[in-house]
Design an enzyme around this catalytic site. Structure first.
Site, PDB file in Angstrom:
ATOM      1  NE  ARG A  23      -3.671  -1.109   2.482  1.00 17.73           N
ATOM      2  CZ  ARG A  23      -3.970  -1.305   3.769  1.00 17.73           C
ATOM      3  NH1 ARG A  23      -4.016  -0.312   4.618  1.00 17.73           N
ATOM      4  NH2 ARG A  23      -4.246  -2.515   4.195  1.00 17.73           N
ATOM      5  NE  ARG A  27      -7.565   5.237   2.459  1.00 19.69           N
ATOM      6  CZ  ARG A  27      -8.373   4.368   3.059  1.00 19.69           C
ATOM      7  NH1 ARG A  27      -9.608   4.708   3.348  1.00 19.69           N
ATOM      8  NH2 ARG A  27      -7.933   3.170   3.379  1.00 19.69           N
ATOM      9  NE  ARG A  36     -10.689   7.333  -3.071  1.00 21.14           N
ATOM     10  CZ  ARG A  36     -11.990   7.537  -2.868  1.00 21.14           C
ATOM     11  NH1 ARG A  36     -12.636   8.449  -3.551  1.00 21.14           N
ATOM     12  NH2 ARG A  36     -12.638   6.806  -1.970  1.00 21.14           N
ATOM     13  CG  ASP A  73      -9.410  -3.253  -3.916  1.00 18.62           C
ATOM     14  OD1 ASP A  73      -8.757  -2.640  -3.057  1.00 18.62           O
ATOM     15  OD2 ASP A  73     -10.200  -4.165  -3.633  1.00 18.62           O
ATOM     16  CE1 TYR A 149     -13.104  -7.241   2.315  1.00 16.68           C
ATOM     17  CE2 TYR A 149     -11.577  -8.917   1.514  1.00 16.68           C
ATOM     18  CZ  TYR A 149     -11.847  -7.819   2.310  1.00 16.68           C
ATOM     19  OH  TYR A 149     -10.868  -7.291   3.102  1.00 16.68           O
TER      20      TYR A 149
END
Ligand code: CP3
Length: 345
Positions: A23, A27, A36, A73, A149
């Site tokens: 990562r 962010r 973003r 992702d 998920y």
């Protein structure tokens, strides 16, 4: 052109250990937050090649790691085969959960390549802009982690829904893992054809699998992806990152056929040097909490990892992704510590 990262995955030890960070785009970087904010949500960012390529390159410009990881992702795969997937601000992923055999039957791995065409364009763009000595890593989620998920409908703490579903619907769960093996293989091979030079399979939630199901849900589906990808792209190194599996690591490495293994921080660097590095090259395993905390603890903890692991085939990385509150200056400091590490004889 030599690349220290690809050399390490091939079992070589070079002038210094190569590094990249899970990562590393995201962010915690102000330039990520700026791009973003211009996108129409997270998935739009993933599917807009020019923007996804910029985001992939942002940490390369700042920290000059030895590898870039494609910005995408793991949940684009369920979306590609027909499940409804969204990302809700402040809540994370939300999927229309698979509950029945009928919903499962509606999924179609044949749609994978068409749906994910923008991702392959991102790979081509990034490779054309990356310096020669920085490798490009493609990735996908491993079937078990993606299935959590798909069945839970999002993130979960206890995995009760997916585990009980998998146990009481064994045939359907096997069908689901098979669909994911097929789709993920096609996705990874196309990433390689577009310019990815190494692949990582993220099995973030492997820790939740009961020991008695570990082969069925983790090792075997992963092994099938590894052998199918290698049938088409024999020279591409594959890193397996099955988080939290501790004592099952040697078995996981041997059964899956991965070329290198990603380590979390539940194994100490000394234990990894003794028990895992003789089996295959290792990647890891500084806990991202040190990077978040900052100060001299970064150096102390990083040096312990470097001292134990840099005499064998080794890629410096974190034990999990960079936390979004991490000051970029801490990451810069870590990059400098690794770049100037010189204890090798
Ligand atoms: O820099 C990189 O590492 C490459 C990009 C990457 C992302 N996700 C970007 C992302 C990679 C390799 C992933 C993998 C991924 N995605 C995993 C496996 C690795 C891990 O971190 O455990 C998992 C479990 C996911 C699923 C996922 N994606 C979740 C649970 C979330 C929400 C997380 C949160 O804290 O909100 C995401 C979103 C996501 N994926 C973001 C990024 C940068 C944040 C999205 C945003 O900008 O709002």
């Amino acid at each position: 052109m030599t690349n220290l990262f690809l050399d390490a995955l091939a079992g070589k030890t070079g002038s210094r250990p190569p590094f990249w960070f899970m990562r590393q785009a995201g962010r915690y970087l102000p330039e990520y937050r700026e791009l973003r904010a211009k996108a129409d949500g997270f998935l739009d960012l993933c599917y807009t090649p020019e923007r996804a390529a910029r985001v992939t390159l942002q940490p390369i410009e700042r920290f000059r790691p030895d590898a870039a990881i494609l910005f995408s992702d793991i949940l684009v795969v369920p979306q590609a085969i027909g499940q409804t997937v969204g990302f809700v601000e402040g809540r994370g992923p939300v999927l229309d959960p698979i509950k029945s055999a009928a919903q499962l039957a509606a999924l179609d791995p044949g749609r994978t390549l068409e749906h994910l065409a923008p991702v392959f364009e991102t790979v081509r763009l990034v490779r054309s802009e990356l310096p020669d000595d920085v490798a490009l890593i493609g990735f996908a989620g491993a079937p078990w982690t993606v299935a959590t998920y798909m069945i839970e409908g999002g993130s979960t703490r206890d995995f009760n829904t997916v585990k009980s579903w998998a146990i009481s619907n064994r045939e359907a769960f096997e069908t689901m893992l098979n669909l994911l093996v097929e789709s993920t293989t096609a996705y990874l091979v196309a990433q390689v054809e577009s310019g990815a030079q190494a692949l990582q399979l993220f099995d973030t939630w492997a820790n939740a699998v009961p020991a008695s199901e570990f082969d069925n849900w983790v090792s075997e589906p992963t092994a099938r992806i590894v052998s199918a990808v290698k049938a088409k792209a024999p020279d591409i190194p594959i890193i397996g990152f099955a988080r939290g599996i501790g004592p099952r690591l040697p078995d996981y490495i041997r059964k899956t056929g991965i070329d290198a293994v990603g380590l979390d921080s539940s194994i100490s660097p000394a234990e990894a040097a003794r028990d895992i590095q003789p089996i295959c090259p290792v990647q890891g395993n500084l806990d991202p909490a040190y990077l978040l905390s900052g100060g001299d603890e970064i150096e102390r903890a990083a040096r312990e990892v470097l001292k134990e692991l840099s005499d064998g085939p080794f890629v410096f990385n974190l034990a999990h992704g960079i936390n979004k509150e991490t000051p970029p200056s801490h990451v810069e400091r870590l990059a400098e510590i690794i770049r100037t590490w010189e204890s090798r004889a």
